[in-house]
Design a protein around this motif. Structure first.
Motif, PDB file in Angstrom:
ATOM      1  N   GLU A  90      10.971 -20.710  66.015  1.00 33.02           N
ATOM      2  CA  GLU A  90      12.189 -19.937  65.800  1.00 33.02           C
ATOM      3  C   GLU A  90      13.184 -20.382  65.865  1.00 33.02           C
ATOM      4  N   VAL A  92      18.109 -20.040  66.004  1.00 32.61           N
ATOM      5  CA  VAL A  92      19.274 -19.494  66.128  1.00 32.61           C
ATOM      6  C   VAL A  92      20.426 -20.482  65.276  1.00 32.61           C
ATOM      7  N   TYR A 116      26.517 -16.148  62.901  1.00 32.42           N
ATOM      8  CA  TYR A 116      25.339 -15.988  63.805  1.00 32.42           C
ATOM      9  C   TYR A 116      23.859 -16.060  63.069  1.00 32.42           C
ATOM     10  N   TYR A 118      19.784 -14.985  62.981  1.00 30.68           N
ATOM     11  CA  TYR A 118      18.524 -15.417  64.126  1.00 30.68           C
ATOM     12  C   TYR A 118      17.172 -16.181  62.595  1.00 30.68           C
ATOM     13  N   PRO A 120      12.715 -16.250  62.885  1.00 29.55           N
ATOM     14  CA  PRO A 120      11.768 -16.081  63.291  1.00 29.55           C
ATOM     15  C   PRO A 120      10.640 -17.049  62.758  1.00 29.55           C
ATOM     16  N   TYR A 144       8.501 -20.240  69.074  1.00 25.95           N
ATOM     17  CA  TYR A 144       8.218 -18.754  69.203  1.00 25.95           C
ATOM     18  C   TYR A 144       6.700 -18.426  70.710  1.00 25.95           C
ATOM     19  N   PRO A 155      14.152 -11.834  60.803  1.00 24.83           N
ATOM     20  CA  PRO A 155      15.895 -12.523  60.738  1.00 24.83           C
ATOM     21  C   PRO A 155      17.073 -11.584  60.148  1.00 24.83           C
ATOM     22  N   VAL A 181      21.257  -9.050  70.546  1.00 22.51           N
ATOM     23  CA  VAL A 181      20.071  -8.592  70.454  1.00 22.51           C
ATOM     24  C   VAL A 181      19.735  -7.693  71.432  1.00 22.51           C
ATOM     25  N   HIS A 188      11.960 -10.312  71.234  1.00 21.57           N
ATOM     26  CA  HIS A 188      12.063 -11.516  71.709  1.00 21.57           C
ATOM     27  C   HIS A 188      11.729 -12.396  72.528  1.00 21.57           C
ATOM     28  N   HIS A 191      17.142 -14.897  74.043  1.00 22.80           N
ATOM     29  CA  HIS A 191      18.861 -14.531  73.938  1.00 22.80           C
ATOM     30  C   HIS A 191      19.732 -15.824  73.893  1.00 22.80           C
ATOM     31  N   TYR A 261      22.057 -19.698  75.906  1.00 21.86           N
ATOM     32  CA  TYR A 261      20.933 -19.380  75.409  1.00 21.86           C
ATOM     33  C   TYR A 261      20.229 -19.792  77.391  1.00 21.86           C
TER      34      TYR A 261
END
Length: 272
Positions: A90, A92, A116, A118, A120, A144, A155, A181, A188, A191, A261
């Protein structure tokens, strides 16, 4: 309040520059200061055109165990139709400079600074620089950890300038987090947030916890507690903190912000 985003200064220092710097690599943390993110330490990635990257974290013994982090510089006309080689990863993306064109499952998105994304695992996406100036962005990647009976997240695209800062209680709105999130959403397992400390604000205790951290300073300066040491940090610096590494902070005279992170929401693996 105007928002700024630091990125590497690139180039090379002059031959007359002093060698002494702030870079340090220890058993509990590492500091990669902005002054050492130069042209000579960039990497090139398969299936990326006119692109280079500063790799500031990667899984290895004694360093980052759960994630990798790149600062990617995409020159005009550059990008990738096959950006992610690992179907189980996954990611970011966070844009700090320029305009990026990202396509996710066939839908196009124009990302400006603060953008930003996200992504997956298994997500089909592309990235291109269709402008006449370089694009710089962070790319955080993690394998993940799927859980039986829990869906993989979808996403999404956001911009941090459209998101509220969630202020910590009893801080008079001086220490807070921009969250992309919901922390209780166990789909998730990582983060990537933005932490803000207003001038003079503090993290008033030594946080000591299981989450591994990567911290890239976007703005301002501070004195940061890393394990046994108080370390000066500034915009453009990167810190890696091992799980359970004590941390605290005194912000400087200007707003201090960093991209953070952490790995979350999963049981601890047992055994080696």
């Amino acid at each position: 309040m105007p928002t700024t985003y630091a990125s590497p200064i690139a180039g090379l220092p002059p031959q007359t520059a002093l060698h002494t710097g702030r870079a340090v690599f220890t058993e509990a943390y590492a500091l990669i200061p902005r002054g050492v993110m130069r042209d000579i330490v960039t990497s090139y990635l398969p299936h990326w055109k006119d692109t280079r990257a500063w790799v500031i974290a990667r899984p290895m013994t004694g360093f980052s165990e759960t994630f990798s982090q790149y600062i990617v510089e995409v020159f005009p006309g550059g990008g990738s139709e096959r950006p992610e080689p690992d179907a189980g990863a996954e990611g970011v993306l966070f844009v700090v400079e320029g305009l990026a064109a990202v396509t996710i499952a066939g839908k196009a998105h124009a990302l400006k600074p603060g953008g930003y994304v996200y992504l997956p695992p298994g997500c089909k996406w592309t990235l291109a620089n269709k402008s006449d100036a370089p694009v710089r962005l962070h790319w955080v990647r993690k394998r993940y950890e799927a859980v039986d009976g829990i869906d993989i997240p979808a996403p999404f695209v956001a911009n941090e300038q459209d998101e509220p800062i969630i202020w910590m209680p009893d801080t008079k709105n001086t220490w807070g987090t921009t969250r992309f999130v919901d922390p209780t959403d166990v789909r998730h397992d990582m983060h990537v947030n933005i932490v803000t400390l207003e001038p003079g604000a503090v993290i008033p205790f030594e946080e000591t916890h299981v989450m591994e951290h990567g911290l890239y300073v976007l703005e301002g300066k501070a004195v940061y507690r890393l394990n046994r040491d108080w370390v000066e940090v500034e915009a453009g610096d990167f810190m890696w903190l091992r799980a359970f590494c004590p941390q605290a902070c005194y912000a400087g005279p200007d707003r201090f912000r960093y991209l953070l992170y952490k790995d979350v929401n999963r049981h601890m693996k047992l055994g080696l």
